[in-house]
Scaffold this motif. Structure first.
Motif, PDB file in Angstrom:
ATOM      1  N   LEU A 233      35.868  47.335  38.512  1.00  0.00           N
ATOM      2  CA  LEU A 233      35.739  45.882  38.429  1.00  0.00           C
ATOM      3  C   LEU A 233      36.659  45.270  37.387  1.00  0.00           C
ATOM      4  CD1 LEU A 233      31.861  45.376  38.758  1.00  0.00           C
ATOM      5  CD2 LEU A 233      33.614  44.863  40.464  1.00  0.00           C
ATOM      6  N   LEU A 234      37.235  46.100  36.525  1.00  0.00           N
ATOM      7  CA  LEU A 234      38.057  45.595  35.429  1.00  0.00           C
ATOM      8  C   LEU A 234      39.540  45.549  35.769  1.00  0.00           C
ATOM      9  CD1 LEU A 234      36.323  47.555  32.508  1.00  0.00           C
ATOM     10  CD2 LEU A 234      35.664  45.359  33.514  1.00  0.00           C
ATOM     11  N   SER A 235      39.886  45.859  37.010  1.00  0.00           N
ATOM     12  CA  SER A 235      41.296  45.916  37.409  1.00  0.00           C
ATOM     13  C   SER A 235      41.545  45.095  38.660  1.00  0.00           C
ATOM     14  CB  SER A 235      41.700  47.374  37.670  1.00  0.00           C
ATOM     15  OG  SER A 235      42.935  47.456  38.334  1.00  0.00           O
ATOM     16  N   ASP A 236      42.559  44.236  38.613  1.00  0.00           N
ATOM     17  CA  ASP A 236      42.924  43.454  39.805  1.00  0.00           C
ATOM     18  C   ASP A 236      43.272  44.372  40.973  1.00  0.00           C
ATOM     19  OD1 ASP A 236      42.690  40.891  38.677  1.00  0.00           O
ATOM     20  OD2 ASP A 236      44.712  40.979  37.848  1.00  0.00           O
ATOM     21  N   GLU A 237      43.943  45.485  40.670  1.00  0.00           N
ATOM     22  CA  GLU A 237      44.462  46.352  41.722  1.00  0.00           C
ATOM     23  C   GLU A 237      43.360  47.079  42.478  1.00  0.00           C
ATOM     24  OE1 GLU A 237      45.673  46.271  38.633  1.00  0.00           O
ATOM     25  OE2 GLU A 237      47.571  45.257  39.071  1.00  0.00           O
ATOM     26  N   ILE A 238      42.312  47.497  41.788  1.00  0.00           N
ATOM     27  CA  ILE A 238      41.299  48.319  42.451  1.00  0.00           C
ATOM     28  C   ILE A 238      39.925  47.676  42.527  1.00  0.00           C
ATOM     29  CG2 ILE A 238      42.454  50.504  41.957  1.00  0.00           C
ATOM     30  CD1 ILE A 238      40.633  50.900  39.581  1.00  0.00           C
ATOM     31  N   SER A 239      39.795  46.458  42.018  1.00  0.00           N
ATOM     32  CA  SER A 239      38.516  45.764  42.146  1.00  0.00           C
ATOM     33  C   SER A 239      38.186  45.528  43.610  1.00  0.00           C
ATOM     34  CB  SER A 239      38.567  44.416  41.427  1.00  0.00           C
ATOM     35  OG  SER A 239      37.442  43.616  41.797  1.00  0.00           O
ATOM     36  N   GLY A 242      39.221  42.183  44.718  1.00  0.00           N
ATOM     37  CA  GLY A 242      40.630  41.826  44.690  1.00  0.00           C
ATOM     38  C   GLY A 242      41.035  41.090  43.442  1.00  0.00           C
ATOM     39  N   VAL A 243      40.130  40.965  42.507  1.00  0.00           N
ATOM     40  CA  VAL A 243      40.411  40.288  41.244  1.00  0.00           C
ATOM     41  C   VAL A 243      39.515  40.915  40.183  1.00  0.00           C
ATOM     42  CG1 VAL A 243      38.694  38.489  41.683  1.00  0.00           C
ATOM     43  CG2 VAL A 243      40.568  38.035  40.098  1.00  0.00           C
ATOM     44  N   ALA A 244      40.020  41.004  38.964  1.00  0.00           N
ATOM     45  CA  ALA A 244      39.295  41.684  37.901  1.00  0.00           C
ATOM     46  C   ALA A 244      38.254  40.776  37.249  1.00  0.00           C
ATOM     47  CB  ALA A 244      40.269  42.174  36.838  1.00  0.00           C
ATOM     48  N   LEU A 245      37.171  41.401  36.816  1.00  0.00           N
ATOM     49  CA  LEU A 245      36.233  40.769  35.903  1.00  0.00           C
ATOM     50  C   LEU A 245      36.455  41.379  34.529  1.00  0.00           C
ATOM     51  CD1 LEU A 245      34.621  40.767  38.844  1.00  0.00           C
ATOM     52  CD2 LEU A 245      32.764  39.918  37.410  1.00  0.00           C
ATOM     53  N   THR A 246      35.969  40.719  33.498  1.00  0.00           N
ATOM     54  CA  THR A 246      36.068  41.256  32.147  1.00  0.00           C
ATOM     55  C   THR A 246      34.800  42.051  31.835  1.00  0.00           C
ATOM     56  OG1 THR A 246      34.982  39.375  31.096  1.00  0.00           O
ATOM     57  CG2 THR A 246      37.377  39.219  31.459  1.00  0.00           C
ATOM     58  N   THR A 290      30.894  33.526  37.717  1.00  0.00           N
ATOM     59  CA  THR A 290      30.695  32.935  39.041  1.00  0.00           C
ATOM     60  C   THR A 290      31.992  32.435  39.654  1.00  0.00           C
ATOM     61  OG1 THR A 290      30.125  30.800  38.019  1.00  0.00           O
ATOM     62  CG2 THR A 290      28.314  32.297  38.539  1.00  0.00           C
ATOM     63  N   HIS A 291      32.872  31.867  38.823  1.00  0.00           N
ATOM     64  CA  HIS A 291      34.122  31.336  39.375  1.00  0.00           C
ATOM     65  C   HIS A 291      35.017  32.446  39.902  1.00  0.00           C
ATOM     66  CE1 HIS A 291      35.212  32.342  35.229  1.00  0.00           C
ATOM     67  NE2 HIS A 291      36.471  32.397  35.617  1.00  0.00           N
ATOM     68  N   VAL A 292      34.910  33.639  39.293  1.00  0.00           N
ATOM     69  CA  VAL A 292      35.697  34.774  39.769  1.00  0.00           C
ATOM     70  C   VAL A 292      35.224  35.213  41.141  1.00  0.00           C
ATOM     71  CG1 VAL A 292      36.378  37.148  39.293  1.00  0.00           C
ATOM     72  CG2 VAL A 292      36.144  35.538  37.410  1.00  0.00           C
ATOM     73  N   LEU A 293      33.911  35.369  41.274  1.00  0.00           N
ATOM     74  CA  LEU A 293      33.362  35.860  42.535  1.00  0.00           C
ATOM     75  C   LEU A 293      33.472  34.821  43.648  1.00  0.00           C
ATOM     76  CD1 LEU A 293      30.180  37.769  41.290  1.00  0.00           C
ATOM     77  CD2 LEU A 293      32.509  38.602  41.606  1.00  0.00           C
ATOM     78  N   LYS A 294      33.371  33.563  43.313  1.00  0.00           N
ATOM     79  CA  LYS A 294      33.460  32.512  44.330  1.00  0.00           C
ATOM     80  C   LYS A 294      34.836  32.485  44.982  1.00  0.00           C
ATOM     81  CE  LYS A 294      30.085  29.218  42.457  1.00  0.00           C
ATOM     82  NZ  LYS A 294      29.916  27.947  41.726  1.00  0.00           N
TER      83      LYS A 294
END
Length: 383
Positions: A233-239, A242-246, A290-294
């Motif tokens: 979940l911490l990497s754009d490439e493998i999340s 398709g986008v990383a969370l902190t 929430t904005h990341v997942l949305k």
């Protein structure tokens, strides 16, 4: 650091806890450094499911000077056979493995004795109605363990456990990706073809909500594991999104769920621990996920290793999860960093020892092509 009581047990623990899984096959100094960093930052809760003798001894030695500070969670059913971890219900294996845990941790009393890794209904029923549970009850009656817990990835098992008066704590895999899934007979359900293609997988599954709310209602302590999904979940490439969370967002996600008291963070070093501890001083904007997942494109865990370790035991005694972890860390660099190369080199067995039997792939819940991956790892590190 903020603290919260673990359900009805009355035990108060730090909201961020130390999951020591990355201390396997590491020198004592690494465990000591992380234990000291935890103590300095108010983290007083540790989980050790690992059966490798050295990791138990190292953690026990590091904790010993401040034993009263720590709330320790150990697992019953995690055994060490032929120099590798094996989940077992064989009492001839279970009992010596637990006694080994207590000896290596240098303790007479364990705060939480966790029934290790129960994902199948039949397994749960056999445990609760057989010699395994009789042994756990005996440990509690004798005062060897103060409280009985259970670890699972299956919400149905979690619900059964939360309804049992004997189970006082549940450690459950919890993150935005895993929480899209509901009922499953066992963890192999993740492997079903097209399982991630369902358009309804866009929010937390009601079955998970039911478990979390039930724990809050019954006073069953609920703790989170795999909050970072093995770092995916911490990497754009493998999340899978398709986008990383902190780390802060992942921690906040887990602690926001009803009934959750604490989250065990799996960290490799003090720097990674400090990234998690930043949660304590984070702003609301930094915590907001929430904005990341949305806005995230939907992705699948299919084919992605989360370093869960369910591929074990390996016929060649390779620590598959750790080998893949170091590969994933290394492959995004133009040249393999020396630190990662050294960590990989320190493993007792390497990808080149793979005999391509495929047994690990049968156990992998995410359908990872492990045999092919071992060849890629061998080529990258070229040992």
């Amino acid at each position: 650091m903020e603290y919260k009581k673990l359900g009805n047990t009355g035990i108060e623990v730090s909201k961020i806890a130390f999951g020591a899984e990355y201390m396997v096959e590491r020198p004592y100094e690494d465990s000591e450094a992380l234990i000291k960093a935890c103590e300095e930052n108010g983290i007083n809760f540790v989980d050790c499911w690992m059966s490798e003798p050295d990791v138990r001894s190292h953690l026990g030695k590091a904790i010993a000077p401040n034993r009263d500070f720590w709330v320790i969670q150990g697992h019953i059913g995690a055994t060490w056979q032929n120099n590798q971890y094996v989940k077992s219900r064989d009492m001839d294996k279970v009992i010596p493995a637990f006694e080994d845990f207590m000896q290596r941790f240098q303790i007479d009393t364990l705060d939480f004795g966790m029934i290790h890794y129960v994902d199948q209904i039949d397994d749960y029923n056999e445990i609760m109605n057989g010699p395994f549970m009789e042994y756990v009850r005996k440990l509690k009656q004798e005062g060897t363990i103060k409280h009985i817990g259970l670890s699972t990835h299956n919400p149905d098992i979690g619900i059964l456990a939360a309804k049992s008066p004997e189970i006082e704590s549940i450690m459950f895999s919890m993150n935005p990706a895993f929480d899209m899934f509901g009922t499953m007979e066992d963890i192999w359900e993740y492997r079903k073809e097209g399982v991630f293609d369902d358009d309804s997988l866009s929010s937390i599954n009601p079955k998970r909500v039911e478990l979390y709310e039930l724990c809050e209602k019954t006073g069953t302590a609920l703790t989170a594991m795999k909050g970072f999904a093995g770092g995916n979940l911490l990497s754009d490439e493998i999340s899978p999104f398709g986008v990383a969370l902190t780390p802060i967002q992942c921690i906040h996600y887990a602690l926001e769920q009803k009934g959750v008291s604490s989250i065990f963070v799996g960290v490799d070093n003090v720097s990674e621990l400090e990234d998690s501890i930043k949660y304590c001083d984070a702003t609301d904007d930094e915590k907001d996920y929430t904005h990341v997942l949305k806005n995230a494109p939907k992705h699948s865990f299919e084919g992605q290793c989360t370093y869960c370790g369910h591929c074990a035991p390996c016929s060649s005694q390779i620590n598959i999860a750790m080998a893949i972890k170091f590969y994933d860390l290394a492959k995004n660099h133009d040249e393999v960093p020396e630190s990662i190369k050294q960590h990989y080199s320190d493993l007792k067995y390497h990808a080149g020892d793979c005999i391509s039997c495929g047994d690990c792939e049968e156990r992998c819940p995410f359908n990872v092509d492990i045999v092919d991956l071992m060849m890629d790892i061998k080529d990258l590190f070229d040992l």
